[in-house]
Design an enzyme around this catalytic site. Structure first.
Site, PDB file in Angstrom:
ATOM      1  N   ARG A  26       0.834  -1.199   0.000  1.00 34.75           N
ATOM      2  CA  ARG A  26       0.000   0.000   0.000  1.00 34.75           C
ATOM      3  C   ARG A  26       0.875   1.257   0.000  1.00 34.75           C
ATOM      4  NH1 ARG A  26      -1.227   1.764   4.615  1.00 34.75           N
ATOM      5  NH2 ARG A  26      -1.955  -0.195   5.490  1.00 34.75           N
ATOM      6  N   TYR A  78     -18.078  16.873 -13.228  1.00 35.45           N
ATOM      7  CA  TYR A  78     -18.477  15.465 -13.265  1.00 35.45           C
ATOM      8  C   TYR A  78     -19.449  15.161 -12.117  1.00 35.45           C
ATOM      9  CZ  TYR A  78     -17.998  10.404 -13.152  1.00 35.45           C
ATOM     10  OH  TYR A  78     -18.255   9.063 -13.146  1.00 35.45           O
TER      11      TYR A  78
HETATM   12  C1  LIG Z   1     -15.167   9.404 -14.976  1.00 37.24           C
HETATM   13  C2  LIG Z   1     -14.732  10.699 -14.453  1.00 37.24           C
HETATM   14  C3  LIG Z   1     -14.371  10.861 -13.105  1.00 37.24           C
HETATM   15  C4  LIG Z   1     -14.462   9.724 -12.095  1.00 37.24           C
HETATM   16  O1  LIG Z   1     -13.569   8.703 -12.397  1.00 37.24           O
HETATM   17  P1  LIG Z   1     -13.812   7.172 -12.004  1.00 37.24           P
HETATM   18  O2  LIG Z   1     -12.610   6.507 -12.550  1.00 37.24           O
HETATM   19  O3  LIG Z   1     -15.095   6.754 -12.634  1.00 37.24           O
HETATM   20  O4  LIG Z   1     -13.895   7.131 -10.513  1.00 37.24           O
HETATM   21  C5  LIG Z   1     -13.944  12.090 -12.689  1.00 37.24           C
HETATM   22  N1  LIG Z   1     -13.881  13.134 -13.538  1.00 37.24           N
HETATM   23  C6  LIG Z   1     -14.232  13.038 -14.833  1.00 37.24           C
HETATM   24  C7  LIG Z   1     -14.138  14.235 -15.718  1.00 37.24           C
HETATM   25  C8  LIG Z   1     -14.669  11.816 -15.337  1.00 37.24           C
HETATM   26  O5  LIG Z   1     -15.029  11.720 -16.620  1.00 37.24           O
END
Ligand SMILES: *Cc1c(COP(=O)(O)O)cnc(C)c1O
Length: 389
Positions: A26, A78
């Site tokens: 980790r 997002y």
């Molecule tokens: C998909 C996405 C995330 C989150 O990522 P995950 O890998 O799904 O946890 C964050 N920011 C943006 C712009 C994304 O497209």
């Protein structure tokens, strides 16, 4: 040619007082180190960190703040980040203030706060290079300068642009975040997140969070992302070429009301280069004309798959109001322009003509359905001449 995947979770000490370079996985792992150096180099940063998902990366970065700290956040981020901030971090005392980061005056005032009324300057501005799904371009240089004038950090989610199209740290940002699940891994087969920071101090803070919160990326997944990054440039070139061809096709289609793609000539957010972007990426969105059901288009696609996510080799289509952005209250959605007619395309590396043909036949079906529904009404008259023009 390729670094090995080290699966060991623990490492033998030579003697009790001989601290090995790695002791427990980790805290550090050679396969993860390779990917962390790779992304730090691509983003021109001090140090990189790999996490089990984009949201785990965002969690680690935001956990470096204290209760009472105010974070100014872009108004169209997002959905998962929006929920993490508003449903999780606000419970732990972060103060989140949403602002249109393309409105200089609004941003300045939000970051400055209001000392007279007890509102201290913000500790950070958090935004995305290209917004989702409307593809508005945020000017990293200008936003970072505003943040720095008030002592705030500039934190950029660079998922949609990737370091191939833009390196936010070289434009003044302090922290860059990726959902590597998308373009960097590129094949819809791994969840991963990456963080790169510009200073040793930030590196120590993020490393502490990575090791204490523990959301690290496993060695095999680190290797998948490493391999994905090797073909990022080739994939992105093709995805952009396809996205450009599709945007032009959609712009001319009679069932399409508007197209959102910053690569289009004359698009509102042109001047990509002035904002430090080498291209517009592989995601675009469009609205169908009133009366046409966007679901009739989406349900009849064959090459585009109906799915969320983006950045992979295959083309995906989705309806933001029902799929990616359903968590956002409808008024919030409409306020930032995510209407019920908006369709998002995440363009892959297929042949552009196949993709255009696929959309064309789905539009034909959607139009036939429209005619069935409006056979007796006047509305048809308004649309018909345009369709057959
Ligand atoms: C998909 C996405 C995330 C989150 O990522 P995950 O890998 O799904 O946890 C964050 N920011 C943006 C712009 C994304 O497209």
């Amino acid at each position: 040619m390729n670094p090995p995947i080290y699966n060991s979770t623990t490492y033998a000490f030579e003697r009790v007082d001989a601290m090995p370079r790695y002791d427990y996985a980790r805290s550090g792992n050679p396969t993860r180190d390779f990917l962390e150096r790779q992304i730090a180099q691509l983003e021109q940063g001090k140090r990189g960190f790999a996490f089990a998902s984009g949201l785990a990366a965002i969690h680690a970065v935001l956990s470096t703040f204290k209760p009472g700290d105010r974070i100014v956040v872009g108004d169209n981020i997002y959905g998962g980040t929006y929920s993490q901030l508003n449903e999780f971090f606000t419970r732990w005392g972060l103060v989140v203030e949403s602002v249109n980061t393309r409105d200089d005056a609004a941003l300045e005032s939000a970051v400055r706060g209001d000392r007279a009324n007890g509102v201290a300057p913000a500790r950070a501005v958090y935004f995305e290079t290209l917004t989702n799904p409307l593809l508005k371009v945020n000017d990293v240089r200008a936003i970072s300068a505003t943040a720095h004038r008030h002592g705030a950090l500039s934190i950029v989610d660079n998922t949609f642009a990737t370091p191939y199209l833009q390196q936010p740290l070289s434009l003044g940002a302090d922290v860059v975040i990726h959902s590597a699940t998308k373009y960097l891994a590129g094949h819809s087969d791994v969840n991963a997140g990456l963080v790169v920071v510009s200073s040793e101090d930030l590196a120590n803070r993020v490393y502490f969070a990575q090791n204490r919160l523990g959301g690290v990326l496993a060695p095999a997944e680190c290797d998948s992302v490493r391999r994905g990054i090797q073909t990022l440039a080739l994939r992105m070139d093709r995805q952009q070429e396809n996205a450009n061809a599709l945007a032009r096709y959609l712009l001319a289609h009679p069932l399409v009301k508007s197209v959102h793609y910053p690569g289009l000539p004359g698009a509102g957010d042109q001047r990509l280069a002035a904002k430090g972007l080498k291209g517009a990426g592989g995601v675009l969105s469009f609205e169908v004309v009133p009366g046409v059901d966007p679901a009739d288009v989406l349900n009849n696609l064959h090459i585009f798959r109906l799915a969320v996510s983006l950045g992979a080799v295959e083309s995906l289509a989705e309806l933001p109001c029902r799929m990616t952005h359903f968590e956002l209250p409808r008024e919030e959605r409409l306020k930032v322009g995510i209407t019920d007619e908006l369709v998002r395309l995440a363009v892959g590396i297929e042949d552009a003509n196949d993709l255009i043909e696929d959309l064309g036949q789905a539009f034909d079906i959607a139009y036939a359905r429209y005619r069935e529904r409006h056979i007796d009404s006047d509305v048809l008259g308004a649309l018909t001449p345009k369709v057959f023009a």
